[in-house]
Design a protein around this motif. Structure first.
Motif, PDB file in Angstrom:
ATOM      1  N   GLU A  87      -0.073   3.817  -2.905  1.00 57.64           N
ATOM      2  CA  GLU A  87      -0.684   5.061  -2.438  1.00 57.64           C
ATOM      3  C   GLU A  87      -0.121   6.250  -3.214  1.00 57.64           C
ATOM      4  O   GLU A  87      -0.849   7.190  -3.543  1.00 57.64           O
ATOM      5  N   VAL A  93      -3.884   5.275  -5.602  1.00 56.59           N
ATOM      6  CA  VAL A  93      -4.790   4.152  -5.354  1.00 56.59           C
ATOM      7  C   VAL A  93      -5.149   4.131  -3.873  1.00 56.59           C
ATOM      8  O   VAL A  93      -4.266   4.120  -3.012  1.00 56.59           O
ATOM      9  N   SER A  94      -6.440   4.134  -3.582  1.00 61.61           N
ATOM     10  CA  SER A  94      -6.870   4.089  -2.181  1.00 61.61           C
ATOM     11  C   SER A  94      -6.760   2.659  -1.652  1.00 61.61           C
ATOM     12  O   SER A  94      -6.691   1.693  -2.407  1.00 61.61           O
ATOM     13  N   ALA A 129     -10.069  -4.121  -3.046  1.00 63.89           N
ATOM     14  CA  ALA A 129     -11.133  -4.578  -3.945  1.00 63.89           C
ATOM     15  C   ALA A 129     -10.573  -5.386  -5.106  1.00 63.89           C
ATOM     16  O   ALA A 129     -11.275  -6.204  -5.704  1.00 63.89           O
ATOM     17  N   VAL A 130      -9.320  -5.177  -5.432  1.00 71.40           N
ATOM     18  CA  VAL A 130      -8.666  -5.959  -6.485  1.00 71.40           C
ATOM     19  C   VAL A 130      -7.936  -7.160  -5.888  1.00 71.40           C
ATOM     20  O   VAL A 130      -8.041  -8.284  -6.384  1.00 71.40           O
ATOM     21  N   VAL A 155      -9.045   0.957  -0.088  1.00 75.66           N
ATOM     22  CA  VAL A 155     -10.257   0.208  -0.442  1.00 75.66           C
ATOM     23  C   VAL A 155     -10.172  -0.288  -1.885  1.00 75.66           C
ATOM     24  O   VAL A 155     -10.517  -1.443  -2.170  1.00 75.66           O
ATOM     25  N   ASP A 156      -9.709   0.556  -2.798  1.00 73.12           N
ATOM     26  CA  ASP A 156      -9.561   0.137  -4.194  1.00 73.12           C
ATOM     27  C   ASP A 156      -8.538  -0.989  -4.330  1.00 73.12           C
ATOM     28  O   ASP A 156      -8.747  -1.946  -5.088  1.00 73.12           O
ATOM     29  N   ALA A 157      -7.442  -0.869  -3.603  1.00 74.22           N
ATOM     30  CA  ALA A 157      -6.422  -1.920  -3.659  1.00 74.22           C
ATOM     31  C   ALA A 157      -6.971  -3.244  -3.138  1.00 74.22           C
ATOM     32  O   ALA A 157      -6.793  -4.295  -3.763  1.00 74.22           O
ATOM     33  N   TYR A 181       0.819  -1.207   0.000  1.00 67.82           N
ATOM     34  CA  TYR A 181       0.000   0.000   0.000  1.00 67.82           C
ATOM     35  C   TYR A 181       0.856   1.261   0.000  1.00 67.82           C
ATOM     36  O   TYR A 181       0.494   2.264  -0.621  1.00 67.82           O
TER      37      TYR A 181
END
Length: 173
Positions: free
Chosen positions: A90, A94-95, A101-102, A97-99, A86
């Motif tokens: 970051e 990229v947030s 989510a993948v 949560v987005d990270a 992260y």
């Protein structure tokens, strides 16, 4: 930890037909919640015993369980690997949560593929001449593992729920 391992053991022993699916799923969940792959080591003996008791080649659920545990390190929001990743993404905008989510669905899909591949490797134990020879010579222990430890305390159960609550708060903030 013992409380979670006991729960995993009950799940595995109550559903032996699905050991090639449940074993990696169990190690995936334990590692994701704890943030370390060492949690998987706690259930490996149970996995191999349940597999042998049900005629499943132990290498199938064991190999996929170890792979699932290592993949789950990247899917755990509290692991060091995820924190290090992260820090890098970051800077790219990229947030967290987005990270996640993948990463989480990708890791889960990878574990499913690993479990499928592992469940197709090798012949069944009843058809394996080397295994049958080892059983005949008394080199394979078919006795159940006895649990001589003390029972789970209410404090152990509470600590798991507090940890899950802290993890939930961390993810919400």
């Amino acid at each position: 930890m013992k409380y979670m391992v006991n729960g995993a053991e009950k799940l595995l022993r109550n559903n032996p037909r699905y050991i090639n699916i449940i074993a990696p799923a169990t190690t995936f969940v334990l590692t994701t919640l704890a943030g370390t792959g060492y949690t998987a080591m706690s259930v490996l003996n149970v996995i191999q015993q349940v597999a042998k008791d049900n005629g499943v080649r132990p290498s199938q659920p064991l190999s996929s369980s170890v792979v699932a545990s290592q993949i789950a390190i990247t899917a755990s929001p509290i692991s060091g690997a995820t924190a290090a990743m992260y820090v890098v993404v970051e800077k790219m905008g990229v947030s967290f949560v987005d990270a996640m989510a993948v990463i989480f669905p990708s890791a889960l899909f990878g574990c499913i593929v690993a479990a499928f591949v592992a469940s197709r490797q090798g012949c069944e134990l009843k058809d394996d001449p080397i295994y049958l020879e080892r059983v005949k010579n008394g080199l394979v222990n078919l006795d159940d593992i006895e649990d001589t430890d003390e029972p789970i305390t209410p404090e152990a159960k509470r600590s798991v729920f507090f940890s899950l609550g802290a993890l939930s708060l961390l993810l919400l903030c």
